[in-house]
Write a protein that holds these residues in place. Structure first.
Motif, mmCIF file in Angstrom:
data_model
loop_
_atom_site.group_PDB
_atom_site.id
_atom_site.type_symbol
_atom_site.label_atom_id
_atom_site.label_comp_id
_atom_site.label_asym_id
_atom_site.label_seq_id
_atom_site.Cartn_x
_atom_site.Cartn_y
_atom_site.Cartn_z
ATOM 1 N N THR A 81 0.825 -1.202 0.000
ATOM 2 C CA THR A 81 0.000 0.000 0.000
ATOM 3 C C THR A 81 0.862 1.254 0.000
ATOM 4 O O THR A 81 0.596 2.205 -0.735
ATOM 5 N N SER A 82 1.893 1.260 0.861
ATOM 6 C CA SER A 82 2.761 2.439 0.917
ATOM 7 C C SER A 82 3.470 2.652 -0.410
ATOM 8 O O SER A 82 3.672 3.793 -0.845
ATOM 9 N N LYS A 83 3.837 1.561 -1.068
ATOM 10 C CA LYS A 83 4.510 1.688 -2.374
ATOM 11 C C LYS A 83 3.544 2.240 -3.411
ATOM 12 O O LYS A 83 3.892 3.132 -4.208
ATOM 13 N N LEU A 84 2.329 1.733 -3.422
ATOM 14 C CA LEU A 84 1.327 2.204 -4.377
ATOM 15 C C LEU A 84 1.006 3.677 -4.139
ATOM 16 O O LEU A 84 0.913 4.471 -5.083
ATOM 17 N N VAL A 85 0.871 4.053 -2.865
ATOM 18 C CA VAL A 85 0.580 5.441 -2.511
ATOM 19 C C VAL A 85 1.715 6.363 -2.952
ATOM 20 O O VAL A 85 1.483 7.445 -3.504
ATOM 21 N N GLU A 86 2.945 5.922 -2.703
ATOM 22 C CA GLU A 86 4.105 6.738 -3.093
ATOM 23 C C GLU A 86 4.128 6.971 -4.601
ATOM 24 O O GLU A 86 4.322 8.093 -5.076
ATOM 25 N N GLU A 87 3.896 5.902 -5.349
ATOM 26 C CA GLU A 87 3.892 6.010 -6.811
ATOM 27 C C GLU A 87 2.748 6.905 -7.283
ATOM 28 O O GLU A 87 2.906 7.722 -8.195
ATOM 29 N N PHE A 88 1.575 6.750 -6.652
ATOM 30 C CA PHE A 88 0.421 7.555 -7.047
ATOM 31 C C PHE A 88 0.708 9.040 -6.870
ATOM 32 O O PHE A 88 0.463 9.853 -7.763
ATOM 33 N N TYR A 89 1.237 9.423 -5.694
ATOM 34 C CA TYR A 89 1.462 10.840 -5.432
ATOM 35 C C TYR A 89 2.562 11.425 -6.328
ATOM 36 O O TYR A 89 2.505 12.597 -6.700
ATOM 37 N N GLN A 90 3.547 10.608 -6.660
ATOM 38 C CA GLN A 90 4.569 11.080 -7.617
ATOM 39 C C GLN A 90 3.911 11.461 -8.940
ATOM 40 O O GLN A 90 4.202 12.507 -9.524
ATOM 41 N N ASN A 91 3.003 10.622 -9.391
ATOM 42 C CA ASN A 91 2.291 10.885 -10.638
ATOM 43 C C ASN A 91 1.304 12.043 -10.484
ATOM 44 O O ASN A 91 1.156 12.886 -11.368
ATOM 45 N N TYR A 92 0.624 12.060 -9.332
ATOM 46 C CA TYR A 92 -0.397 13.082 -9.058
ATOM 47 C C TYR A 92 0.191 14.489 -9.141
ATOM 48 O O TYR A 92 -0.465 15.429 -9.579
ATOM 49 N N ARG A 93 1.429 14.639 -8.739
ATOM 50 C CA ARG A 93 2.054 15.955 -8.705
ATOM 51 C C ARG A 93 2.473 16.452 -10.084
ATOM 52 O O ARG A 93 2.819 17.625 -10.254
ATOM 53 N N GLN A 94 2.441 15.575 -11.069
ATOM 54 C CA GLN A 94 2.840 15.983 -12.419
ATOM 55 C C GLN A 94 1.728 16.787 -13.085
ATOM 56 O O GLN A 94 0.564 16.417 -13.042
ATOM 57 N N GLU A 95 2.112 17.879 -13.702
ATOM 58 C CA GLU A 95 1.145 18.717 -14.422
ATOM 59 C C GLU A 95 0.539 17.944 -15.586
ATOM 60 O O GLU A 95 1.232 17.218 -16.300
ATOM 61 N N GLY A 96 -0.763 18.128 -15.778
ATOM 62 C CA GLY A 96 -1.417 17.540 -16.950
ATOM 63 C C GLY A 96 -1.847 16.095 -16.784
ATOM 64 O O GLY A 96 -2.466 15.533 -17.681
ATOM 65 N N MET A 97 -1.506 15.464 -15.650
ATOM 66 C CA MET A 97 -1.912 14.070 -15.445
ATOM 67 C C MET A 97 -3.167 14.035 -14.573
ATOM 68 O O MET A 97 -3.205 14.628 -13.502
ATOM 69 N N SER A 98 -4.187 13.343 -15.047
ATOM 70 C CA SER A 98 -5.432 13.263 -14.272
ATOM 71 C C SER A 98 -5.242 12.350 -13.067
ATOM 72 O O SER A 98 -4.276 11.571 -13.000
ATOM 73 N N ILE A 99 -6.184 12.429 -12.117
ATOM 74 C CA ILE A 99 -6.111 11.580 -10.929
ATOM 75 C C ILE A 99 -6.226 10.114 -11.325
ATOM 76 O O ILE A 99 -5.485 9.255 -10.819
ATOM 77 N N ALA A 100 -7.143 9.814 -12.242
ATOM 78 C CA ALA A 100 -7.316 8.430 -12.697
ATOM 79 C C ALA A 100 -6.052 7.925 -13.380
ATOM 80 O O ALA A 100 -5.639 6.772 -13.193
ATOM 81 N N GLN A 101 -5.416 8.768 -14.156
ATOM 82 C CA GLN A 101 -4.182 8.366 -14.832
ATOM 83 C C GLN A 101 -3.031 8.191 -13.841
ATOM 84 O O GLN A 101 -2.178 7.318 -14.023
ATOM 85 N N ALA A 102 -3.013 9.011 -12.793
ATOM 86 C CA ALA A 102 -1.969 8.885 -11.773
ATOM 87 C C ALA A 102 -2.053 7.531 -11.088
ATOM 88 O O ALA A 102 -1.027 6.870 -10.843
#
Length: 903
Positions: free
Chosen positions: A842-863
């Motif tokens: 879970t912590s690994k998935l969360v870490e990866e999600f937030y890394q993606n979430y912070r990128q401009e232009g990437m939707s939440i679903a895509q993150a």
């Protein structure tokens, strides 16, 4: 409840004023004080009205009194009394709006002549009308001036309220009436503790008042029913100590209800009040039928009460109680079924006796010329013949009921029942189009009044699954089957499908509203229908490259509607594409079994070396492949799939469906999100602020006798989130308590709130909570209150993440907690787990999600998609990525879903 919320409010509209004020039939005495020599004609009109009222000719009384008011002109002393009694006559006629207008005028007139004591009395009477109309909060405002929450212990009513006026003027009768109406109003909003408090106060002042005693019986019975619901919920989430506690309290309340009903009957008999005696008998009999297993009312008492009720009914004057009493007894069962929805063979009375009672109820309602009574009486008799398959008689009486209910639109609360009934009868006569038209009218009427009936008392007054849900599903299924029959032209198909979408969407909104028991979740409801939203050019960017898939579980089969911006709606039944022969439709039972097998396989999947994709592939073939083959969701054009799921399908992580031809999980091709309805999801790009409130619990906890284990990986998860959001505030373990949480939210705006703890989503909202430090919890209601700054657009939470949660077993409504928690507290998006995954994954998935979430232009679903794909490829990644090779198993990544705004 057996017929409808409104019907029982009318039957139990205990007129405190008849007994306490003696105003109704002694009206002429009041007029003797106010008439003047200058208005002799008015005096005559008043007396003629009194005579008409006494004989039950309320329409005539109204005409005389309306003329008298014109004669009195500028004499508020006289018009006050006339308006007060006009209000009562209008109530007798079922014309509640006119009653409200007359009583309001009486309050104004009494105020003008400084008769404040009478102002208070009429305010209480007006409150009673509002309460009977399903507006108990207005009633409380009139009687007390303020509505108390469940938590408030002491409430001081405002000086201008009816309760305070009665106290100030030492009006003992007025005070009892005010307390009685206040108690009933609180009962109707589900605050049974406060209802009982006020009614017990009224009982102290008037120990032999049968109306107060009857109301107390109703309040204790309702609280017992709520405790039953809580016991059932506790059983499903394995809170054994709570189950026993709730059951004991429920039994005590049922016993108290029985005692109060019996006392009410006794004192009504002593005072020769047959109508009140009948109401008490009916309530006692209904209590017996609701508690057959626990025998709160023994068989001898039940049989004696039934015999007494039948005898009393014969001698009653024509009245509301006589009509509804006859219907209740005719359909009496020794269980809690809803007799006017389905047919039962378990009636207590012989069939010929039930028929005779129903026929008499029609005659009585005709004598009274009351539209609402005529509606229920004819509708109930129509249902009797429907169940005996005499469709001709059934339709005749049902159509009579519709005409009566629709007269002046005075009985919408029954109109939908009879339109629905007519639809069923017409369907049996193979008049499919006429049946659908009737279902549609029933649906439209129910939509008008749905908010009142779903939020008044979701736990007792209105059984959503007995009444609302079947109507919506019947209408949707009838339209879909008509479309499949080929009767509908190609030109008409889009309009018909649009109506199906509207019905399904309304069903999902109604379920959410009913689950939470209030309309807060719908506060941001878009007035536009789903198809209008998809055609709105202002939403084009949000809906670009996105497809919406709405499932609907119907009788024997399940369908999926596909929609996308500015394109024609598509519909398919779920079929087994690999099965030979013509009958490929997958039954709903078979689908449910397969879904349970899929979910069970995922939850236990970590024990497998290699995950078996067979069930996931079968479901993909049933639900996704047909749309792929038709080119509706081509990966070249469509990037995101948003699912609007129904029933047991809500618990399915669609991301883990498997395409055996491409050897890919669905999430490898599309970003995935879910929402209950597009009308409560606003797809907007998030702001750039990156401030986070991080909350975590690593220690074990005990809540309501249930143990929650330590979450060893939470610290790692919290550290990962901190790393992604340097601008953060964290509350961990003993610092993560409800008071600290509320304080932090009040002090600062946090666009991101991340909670790493156990979260339980129960069968009812009371059992939906987040576990915090010091063995405390934050309920969904407390979470909503803590996020009050959402009222400020600049202070709204954009993303609420809840990890390590677990849902209740055995009730698909519990998953409404997952979808509803975000909507209830007003956040735009949520990330949550469909079941607990207490693991470092879970912590690994969360870490990866937030890394993606912070990128401009990437939707939440895509993150989330990108994070899940990385875990799917765990075995292919270099060791430097720090990814456990077992994480390719969907058991680790599939439970996490996006809810709400997906962009």
């Amino acid at each position: 409840m057996q017929l409808s919320t409104r019907k029982y409010q009318i039957l139990n509209r205990d007129n405190y004023f008849k007994v306490l004020f003696l105003a109704t039939l002694l009206i002429s005495l009041s007029f003797g004080q106010v008439v003047s020599a200058q208005a002799p004609n008015a005096d005559l009109l008043v007396k003629q009205g009194v005579e008409s009222y006494k004989t039950g000719n309320y329409s005539s009384a109204v005409k005389y009194w309306q003329s008298a008011i014109k004669e009195y002109k500028n004499n508020p002393s006289a018009t006050a009394v006339v308006n007060e009694n006009l209000g009562r006559a209008y109530q007798k006629l079922g014309e509640d709006k006119a009653a409200i207008a007359s009583l309001s005028a009486a309050i104004r007139d009494y105020g003008a002549v400084k008769d404040i004591k009478q102002v208070g009395r009429v305010q209480t009477e007006l409150a009673q009308v509002y309460s009977s109309l399903g507006q108990p909060r207005k009633a409380i405002a009139l009687v007390c001036g303020k509505v108390a929450s469940q938590e408030v212990v002491q409430v001081e009513c405002t000086p201008e309220s009816a309760a305070q006026i009665a106290t100030k003027y030492d009006d003992a009768d007025g005070k009892v009436a005010a307390l009685g109406v206040l108690g009933d109003a609180y009962r109707l909003i589900g605050n049974y503790d406060r209802a009982i408090h006020y009614l017990e106060e009224a009982k102290k002042a008037a120990p032999t008042n049968f109306l107060v005693l009857n109301s107390l019986g109703n309040a204790y019975r309702n609280r017992a029913q709520l405790l039953d619901l809580r016991a059932n919920s506790a059983k499903q989430i394995r809170l054994s100590t709570k189950v026993e506690d709730f059951n004991q309290k429920s039994q005590a309340d049922y016993n108290q209800a029985r005692n109060y009903f019996q006392e009410s009957i006794k004192f009504a008999r002593q005072q020769k009040e047959s109508l009140a005696e009948m109401r008490g008998l009916l309530n006692l009999i209904q209590l017996a039928s609701q508690t057959t297993e626990t025998k709160i009312v023994d068989d001898a008492t039940f049989n004696n009460s039934l015999a007494d009720a039948l005898k009393t009914l014969e001698d009653l004057p024509d009245s509301t109680t006589k009509v509804y009493g006859a219907i209740d007894l005719a359909y009496l069962q020794r269980n809690q079924a809803s007799p006017l929805i389905g047919c039962t063979t378990e009636l207590v009375l012989p069939e010929n006796q039930s028929l005779s009672l129903l026929q008499k109820s029609v005659l009585t309602s005709n004598n009274l010329q009351d539209n609402r009574l005529q509606s229920y009486a004819n509708g109930a008799l129509g249902h009797f013949w429907e169940c005996r398959k005499d469709n001709s008689k059934a339709l005749t009486y049902t159509q009579n009921a519709i005409v009566a209910a629709d007269n002046k639109l005075g009985a919408k609360d029954s109109l939908y029942l009879w339109e629905w009934q007519a639809g069923r009868i017409l369907n049996k006569q193979n008049k499919n189009k006429a049946a659908i038209e009737s279902y549609q009218r029933a649906y439209e009427t129910l939509e008008d009044i749905r908010q009142d009936i779903l939020t008044a008392k979701r736990d007792v007054q209105f059984d959503f699954r007995d009444v609302v849900e079947p109507l919506y599903r019947t209408l949707a299924q009838s339209r879909l089957e008509l479309l499949q029959s080929g009767v509908i032209t190609q030109k008409e198909r889009p309009n018909q499908l649009s109506k199906v979408v509207q019905t399904i969407d309304s069903l999902k909104l109604a379920e959410l509203q009913n689950y939470f028991g209030n309309d807060c979740v719908l506060s941001a409801l878009n007035p536009k229908q789903v198809d209008e939203l998809l055609e709105d050019k202002n939403n084009s960017a949000a809906y670009k490259n996105t497809v919406f898939l709405s499932s609907i579980i119907l009788d024997g089969k399940t369908g999926i509607l596909l929609q996308s911006a500015n394109k024609e709606t598509k519909f398919k039944w779920i079929e087994d594409v690999n099965q030979e022969g013509t009958d490929k439709i997958v039954s709903s039972d078979k689908l449910k079994t397969k879904i349970a097998e899929f979910r069970k396989g995922l939850i236990g999947g970590r024990e497998q070396v290699n995950y078996d994709t067979m069930t996931a592939a079968e479901l993909y073939d049933w639900m996704i492949r047909p749309f792929i083959q038709d080119g509706d969701i081509s990966p070249d054009k469509i990037k995101t799939l948003v699912f609007l799921q129904d029933g047991f399908l809500r618990s399915v992580p669609m991301a883990a469906l498997y395409d055996r031809e491409q050897q890919k999980y669905l999430v490898e091709t599309y970003a995935i999100a879910t929402t209950p309805s597009l009308r409560i999801t606003t797809p907007k790009p998030r702001r750039s602020k990156q401030k986070a409130l991080i909350l975590g619990l690593t220690k074990s906890a005990t809540i309501d006798g249930k143990n929650f284990e330590e979450l060893f990986a939470v610290q790692r998860e919290v550290d990962a989130v901190k790393k992604q959001f340097p601008n953060h505030t964290d509350l961990i373990d003993d610092n993560f308590i409800p008071d600290n949480f509320r304080q932090k939210l009040q002090q600062t705006t946090y666009p991101i709130v991340h909670i790493a703890s156990h979260a339980q989503f129960g069968v009812i909202p009371e059992d939906t909570f987040i576990v915090t430090g010091n063995n405390k919890k934050i309920t969904i209601s407390e979470l909503e209150n803590s996020l009050q700054n959402l009222n400020s657009p600049s202070g709204s939470v954009e993303l609420l993440a809840i990890t390590a949660c677990q849902t209740a077993v055995g009730d698909d409504r519990s998953t409404l907690g997952l979808a509803g928690v975000a909507l209830q507290v007003g956040v735009k998006s949520a990330i949550a787990s469909l079941w607990s995954v207490g693991d470092a994954s879970t912590s690994k998935l969360v870490e990866e999600f937030y890394q993606n979430y912070r990128q401009e232009g990437m939707s939440i679903a895509q993150a989330l998609q990108k994070a899940q794909i990385k875990m799917i490829n765990a075995k292919k990644l270099p060791e430097s990525e720090g990814m456990n090779i077992d994480y390719d198993n969907p058991a680790y990544w599939a439970p996490m879903i996006v809810i709400g705004n997906w962009i």
